[in-house]
Design a protein around this motif. Structure first.
Motif, PDB file in Angstrom:
ATOM      1  N   PRO A  62     -54.786  19.328 -20.811  1.00 33.69           N
ATOM      2  CA  PRO A  62     -54.339  20.405 -19.939  1.00 33.69           C
ATOM      3  C   PRO A  62     -54.830  21.799 -20.313  1.00 33.69           C
ATOM      4  O   PRO A  62     -54.872  22.674 -19.456  1.00 33.69           O
TER       5      PRO A  62
ATOM      6  N   TRP B  52     -50.352  16.127 -22.883  1.00 28.15           N
ATOM      7  CA  TRP B  52     -49.162  16.976 -22.950  1.00 28.15           C
ATOM      8  C   TRP B  52     -48.099  16.275 -22.105  1.00 28.15           C
ATOM      9  O   TRP B  52     -48.361  15.889 -20.960  1.00 28.15           O
TER      10      TRP B  52
ATOM     11  N   TRP C  48     -47.244  12.889 -17.809  1.00 28.56           N
ATOM     12  CA  TRP C  48     -48.260  13.376 -18.730  1.00 28.56           C
ATOM     13  C   TRP C  48     -49.300  14.193 -17.997  1.00 28.56           C
ATOM     14  O   TRP C  48     -49.486  14.058 -16.790  1.00 28.56           O
ATOM     15  N   GLU C  49     -49.960  15.062 -18.755  1.00 30.03           N
ATOM     16  CA  GLU C  49     -51.120  15.810 -18.275  1.00 30.03           C
ATOM     17  C   GLU C  49     -52.237  15.528 -19.270  1.00 30.03           C
ATOM     18  O   GLU C  49     -52.012  15.533 -20.486  1.00 30.03           O
ATOM     19  N   TYR C  50     -53.437  15.280 -18.758  1.00 30.11           N
ATOM     20  CA  TYR C  50     -54.574  14.966 -19.622  1.00 30.11           C
ATOM     21  C   TYR C  50     -55.389  16.227 -19.893  1.00 30.11           C
ATOM     22  O   TYR C  50     -55.773  16.934 -18.951  1.00 30.11           O
TER      23      TYR C  50
END
Length: 193
Positions: A43, A59, A39-41
């Protein structure tokens, strides 16, 4: 007159080297980690068709999936719905069926035979068919997929067959939600100058 459902203030919470805007977001990150979902926080900032700007919470780059985390009584869900309608038409060679947008909610509690202290992940689809949680038989990627005639793995495109995989809705209470047992350390923003 008092507000019958007061809005609770989010408490910034550090986890995995990131300071999340709320504890619920940090718990979702931990749940994703426990299921080996990258995951990306926050982004990117997205400009929606309406002209509004929006920063989605998560994402999931290997799965083409966005997650917007919303606790109880949290307003401003309209942007997530607009984002979902737009992304459903974002077809690409990697996700020909479009990107998926989920609303991550507070965990479901269960006092039944599979009782867990922390609860089970609770989600809904922001637009389109319901999303089911499953694990790909080929690449072993845990993921959410919308129920349709064809169920391609969102990570490797392997065609999943309904009779061969477990498809779980949030109400099935199968995906354990990760909450820390030792508690979170909240950040006191007033202490910073």
């Amino acid at each position: 007159m008092t507000d019958p459902e007061p809005h609770l203030e989010a408490v910034p919470t550090p986890y995995d080297g990131v300071t999340f805007r709320s504890r619920l977001e940090a718990e979702w990150a931990q749940t994703l980690n426990l299921n080996k979902i990258a995951w990306e926080y926050e982004p990117e900032t997205i400009t929606l068709p309406s002209g509004a700007t929006y920063i989605p919470d998560f994402w999931l780059p290997q799965l083409g999936t966005w997650i917007e985390v919303k606790g109880p009584n949290v307003p401003r869900i309209e942007k997530a719905y607009e984002h979902a309608r737009e992304r459903a038409s974002h077809s690409s060679s990697r996700w020909p069926e479009g990107e998926l947008v989920l609303i991550g909610r507070e965990p479901l509690r269960d006092a039944g035979p599979r009782r867990t202290r922390h609860g089970y992940a609770n989600w809904e689809t922001a637009y389109g068919p319901s999303a089911y949680f499953t694990t790909c038989l080929s690449c072993r990627a845990s993921q959410w997929i919308p129920l349709s005639r064809h169920l391609p793995c969102r990570a490797c495109r392997f065609l999943l067959h309904r009779e061969d995989v477990g498809l779980h809705r949030a109400v099935d209470r199968r995906l354990r939600f990760a909450e820390p047992t030792d508690g979170w350390e909240s950040i006191d923003w007033s202490a910073e100058e």
